[in-house]
Scaffold this motif. Structure first.
Motif, short mmCIF file in Angstrom:
data_model
loop_
_atom_site.label_atom_id
_atom_site.label_comp_id
_atom_site.label_asym_id
_atom_site.label_seq_id
_atom_site.Cartn_x
_atom_site.Cartn_y
_atom_site.Cartn_z
N ARG A 58 64.47 37.90 56.73
CA ARG A 58 63.53 36.84 57.14
C ARG A 58 62.62 37.33 58.24
O ARG A 58 63.36 37.90 59.23
CB ARG A 58 64.41 35.70 57.45
CG ARG A 58 63.58 34.19 58.02
CD ARG A 58 64.25 33.22 58.63
NE ARG A 58 64.86 33.53 59.92
CZ ARG A 58 66.11 33.22 60.37
NH1 ARG A 58 67.15 32.84 59.24
NH2 ARG A 58 66.59 33.71 61.59
N ILE A 76 67.04 28.74 48.94
CA ILE A 76 67.70 28.27 50.24
C ILE A 76 67.86 26.69 50.05
O ILE A 76 66.69 25.86 49.49
CB ILE A 76 66.49 28.55 51.16
CG1 ILE A 76 66.26 29.93 51.39
CG2 ILE A 76 67.18 27.72 52.52
CD1 ILE A 76 65.21 30.43 52.45
N SER A 121 66.58 22.50 52.74
CA SER A 121 66.01 23.51 53.78
C SER A 121 65.67 22.63 54.90
O SER A 121 65.68 21.32 55.25
CB SER A 121 64.85 23.80 53.05
OG SER A 121 63.87 22.56 52.74
N ASP A 158 63.94 26.90 58.85
CA ASP A 158 63.56 27.93 57.84
C ASP A 158 62.32 28.47 57.67
O ASP A 158 62.07 29.35 56.90
CB ASP A 158 64.13 27.34 56.54
CG ASP A 158 65.74 27.08 56.61
OD1 ASP A 158 66.12 26.07 55.95
OD2 ASP A 158 66.50 27.51 57.44
N TYR A 215 59.79 35.63 54.04
CA TYR A 215 60.94 36.10 53.44
C TYR A 215 60.41 37.34 52.81
O TYR A 215 59.60 37.22 51.96
CB TYR A 215 61.74 35.01 52.72
CG TYR A 215 62.18 33.95 53.45
CD1 TYR A 215 61.22 32.88 53.90
CD2 TYR A 215 63.58 33.98 53.91
CE1 TYR A 215 61.96 31.92 54.66
CE2 TYR A 215 64.13 32.86 54.58
CZ TYR A 215 63.35 31.78 54.95
OH TYR A 215 64.09 31.12 56.08
#
Lengths: 112, 114
Positions: free
Chosen positions: A36, A76, A79, A83, A87
């Motif tokens: 990330r 994910i 979320s 977040d 990615y």
């Protein structure tokens, strides 16, 4: 040449929804990793899955790997606005020097 | 305690100049890397050093010269800077024997060549 390609390039969802990102690669690998990157920051390792594994979980993250299709997905769940980030998937050959080849990333935006 | 640190964070310079970026890691790792991230966020490895020895040298112009004075430091010197060198440069180090493939990244150096 670029090893990983990610899909979609950008994803916009509401808080609480699930986010799924996909990664495809071209050659045989030893492992696949997800990282990330928050805006203006360095990459942070999230999870590693080896070529002999099919699924792995870490908290709200679920990663699958299909070596026959040379693809992986990152899910994910539930979320959060935090977040929001880019990615990246990265493939490794398992050498002790750990060379990784990165995809171009998916930009995830989670709206509160 | 910053694990992988880079200096400077921002670098604005003129074409033709020579500049250096420094990287230090306090994780005790043996392997360090330089990556370049372009404006489209594509991250590409440039160099890798293992215990001060050059291991990976991707197709990078020879204006770029890495130097590792010890295994905790990996610096990047760039000669005759060009507009196309504008990018974010990330240093990373490789996890220890139990996490050999996991990489730890620095915060990046944003280079702008005018």
């Amino acid at each position: 040449s670029q090893q990983g390609e990610e899909d979609p390039q950008a994803l916009s969802i509401q808080e609480g929804e699930n986010a799924t990102m996909n990664c495809s690669y071209k050659t045989s690998i030893n492992n696949l990793q997800w990282y990330r990157q928050n805006s203006g920051r360095g990459l942070v390792h999230l999870i590693l899955i080896r070529s002999n594994e099919r699924e792995k979980h870490s908290g709200r993250l679920r990663v699958t790997l299909d070596t026959s299709k040379k693809s992986s997905s990152l899910l994910i769940t539930a979320s959060r606005a935090a977040d929001t980030a880019s990615y990246f998937c990265a493939t490794g050959l398992g050498t002790s020097y750990g060379k990784l080849t990165f995809g171009q990333g998916t930009i995830l935006t989670v709206h509160p | 305690d910053t694990a992988v640190s880079q200096t400077p964070k921002y670098l604005v310079t003129q074409m033709g100049n020579d500049k250096s970026i420094k990287c230090e890691q306090n994780l005790g790792h043996d392997t360090m890397y330089w990556y370049k991230q372009d404006s489209k966020k594509f991250l590409k490895i440039m160099f890798s050093y293992n215990n001060k020895e050059l291991i990976i040298n991707e197709t990078v112009p020879n204006r770029f010269s890495p130097k590792s004075p010890d295994k905790a430091h990996l610096n990047l010197h760039i000669n005759s800077l060009e507009l196309g060198d504008s990018a974010v440069y990330f240093c990373a180090s490789n996890g220890g024997p139990t996490q050999q493939e996991t990489q730890y990244f620095g915060p990046g150096t944003r280079l702008l060549v005018l």
